[in-house]
Design an enzyme around this catalytic site. Sequence first.
Site, mmCIF file in Angstrom:
data_model
loop_
_atom_site.group_PDB
_atom_site.id
_atom_site.type_symbol
_atom_site.label_atom_id
_atom_site.label_comp_id
_atom_site.label_asym_id
_atom_site.label_seq_id
_atom_site.Cartn_x
_atom_site.Cartn_y
_atom_site.Cartn_z
ATOM 1 C CG ASN A 1 -33.916 13.798 -49.729
ATOM 2 O OD1 ASN A 1 -34.320 12.773 -49.196
ATOM 3 N ND2 ASN A 1 -34.050 14.984 -49.174
ATOM 4 C CG ASN B 1 -34.436 9.437 -44.494
ATOM 5 O OD1 ASN B 1 -34.039 10.417 -45.124
ATOM 6 N ND2 ASN B 1 -34.374 8.206 -44.982
ATOM 7 C CG ASP B 2 -34.171 15.140 -45.759
ATOM 8 O OD1 ASP B 2 -34.019 13.986 -46.213
ATOM 9 O OD2 ASP B 2 -34.579 16.098 -46.430
ATOM 10 N N GLY C 1 -29.299 15.422 -47.313
ATOM 11 C CA GLY C 1 -30.476 14.558 -47.347
ATOM 12 C C GLY C 1 -30.431 13.391 -48.305
ATOM 13 C CG ASP D 1 -32.629 9.059 -48.781
ATOM 14 O OD1 ASP D 1 -32.625 8.755 -49.987
ATOM 15 O OD2 ASP D 1 -33.576 9.654 -48.236
ATOM 16 C CG ASP E 1 -11.156 5.966 -45.246
ATOM 17 O OD1 ASP E 1 -11.099 6.670 -46.273
ATOM 18 O OD2 ASP E 1 -10.903 6.392 -44.104
ATOM 19 C CD GLU F 1 -8.047 6.695 -49.069
ATOM 20 O OE1 GLU F 1 -8.241 7.799 -49.591
ATOM 21 O OE2 GLU F 1 -8.359 6.438 -47.887
#
Length: 615
Positions: free
Chosen positions: A129, A134-135, A154, A156, A321, A350
Amino acid sequence: MKKLLFFLLISVSALAQIDRVEPPFWWNDMTHTDLQILFYGKNIALNEVTVSNGISIKSVQKTENPNYLFVTIDTKNVPAQDLVFTFKNGKKSFTQSYVLKSRKENSRFRKSFDSSDVIYLIMSDRFANGNPNNDSNDKLFEKANRSNKDGRHGGDIEGMIKNLDYIQSLGATAVWPTPLCEDNDERGSYHTYGQSDVYKIDARFGTNEDYLRLSAELHRRGMKNIMDYVTNHWGYKHWMMNDLPTRDWLHQWPEFTQSNFRMTTQFDSNASQSDYQKCADGWFVKSMPDLNQSNPLVLNYLIQNAIWWIEYADLDGFRVDTYSYNDKEGIAKWTKAITDEYPNFNIVGEVWMHDQAQMAYWQKDSKIGAIQSYNSYLPSVMDFTLHDAINGGVFNEDKASWDSGIIKLYENFANDFLYPNINNILVFAENHDTNRFNQAYGSDFKKYQMAMTLIATIRGIPQIYYGSEIGMAGDKGVGDGDIRRDFPGGWQGDTNNAFTKEGRTKFQNEFYDFTAKLFNWRKSKEVIHTGKTTQYVPENNVYVHFRYNEKESVMVILNNSDEKQTLKTARFKENIKKLSIGNDVLSGQRFDLTNDLTLEPKSALILELTQRPVR
């Protein structure tokens, strides 16, 4: 003055009709010259549209939803400039500016990741974090709650940037963060695979500009930025979901229908059509609407979005993905469009299957796919069968039998011939969706040494998962949140800071020091990156393979037995030849290869072979 005021009022009112423009801008000198711009706003399709500077509009496509207009312009040989689109409905009109930017020099031929790299996989919300401010965000539903293992914590982009020196010190040369685009689900949004805006970085991770800064900081260190991209689905909070451009933008069912996850139906010549459709068109989960890549508008939207991020953020690769859940023809077109634009760009998909032939089917130019006249154009796939052996407990199988013990590794590599490009597959012991290696093996350092030695020396591109290099564990059985724990030291107030030698415990330093030594050694070893492989059938639960080229030869030995073993070196003379000395990369010990070797239980050796010095 009254006329001017009247004009301004009309212009402001008219401009309000456009709520979104995607892509928000583009570049000149692109191979993808037919640029399809999505204009979204109330009844936008009721307008006629023109564009300035003699630019050719190739088509204007309207759908059953009048709030969308898809305008395709020809950008071939058009210089960088500001364009102006004019929308006119009767006597009323308004304008929208659009920018064609200058492309970065030599952007088309950017170098991507390959077998010379080591990829560090980060769970973006759980690594560090760097900016507590900006959490949480007023415009996004889920707020930070570090006490909830399945909530946002949190982590980032700033946290990644601040710890790039740590990642580089491990020997990693590329970073793969899990998706960073906005995910506005009410809960579980931290993984960010259910995106609500694919042109915008989630504000709880930072800004688009922060993401550009991450790329720049990586490149300054000679490292690479790999974006985790999702083509199969969005999140149900995506801005389009309440006002779809077309009903078939998504795969629609009379009621919620989940995928059967049987990817074999994609090529099974005996599969029922209903089973095939349920796999490809069924939704992953209720909160992830399944995109219809067979719709040309959807497909082009995804192609342009991917190209936009590559060009905008100066990316070095994609991990895609759920690649094999997409419409197979659509995803092949998507992949080919990107690699046509960027011929050297690597994309790893994937393809979570448990059979080498089935995985090899999805790699570009597969002879297996060619049986059905199919080419996915996907450069790289993930070696899930190797993962199955490693994470399934092969290093716990102390006694060998016909089909247990380290023979499982040998048998995996025996199928390498199935892949069209064996050096370009991703090899890994674990990732963000699997049980943690150290959980499966009780944080046994010797077994960790064996696994990482294998990953570092075999063919392919090694991927390591954040935190395992300090012994982090996590139980998939408890839940995904447990295999995605916070990295110690990534949050203010953490009592254990594993980002520094002084902050790590003795246990953590043991894992870290070994990992850093191993992968930093690998950096300069062309013989490992692109060399040939010879492997020997295991005896007494001991596996030996050689990596070699015209200049170098490396002998790798894994003793998976819980007892000492004697290795008769004469058996390997076809690879050892006249190279009678083996210098162990890990311990610095020197071995005389004219004699038999005594191997410690559960041990690994990486021997660089040389000739005995002439005296």
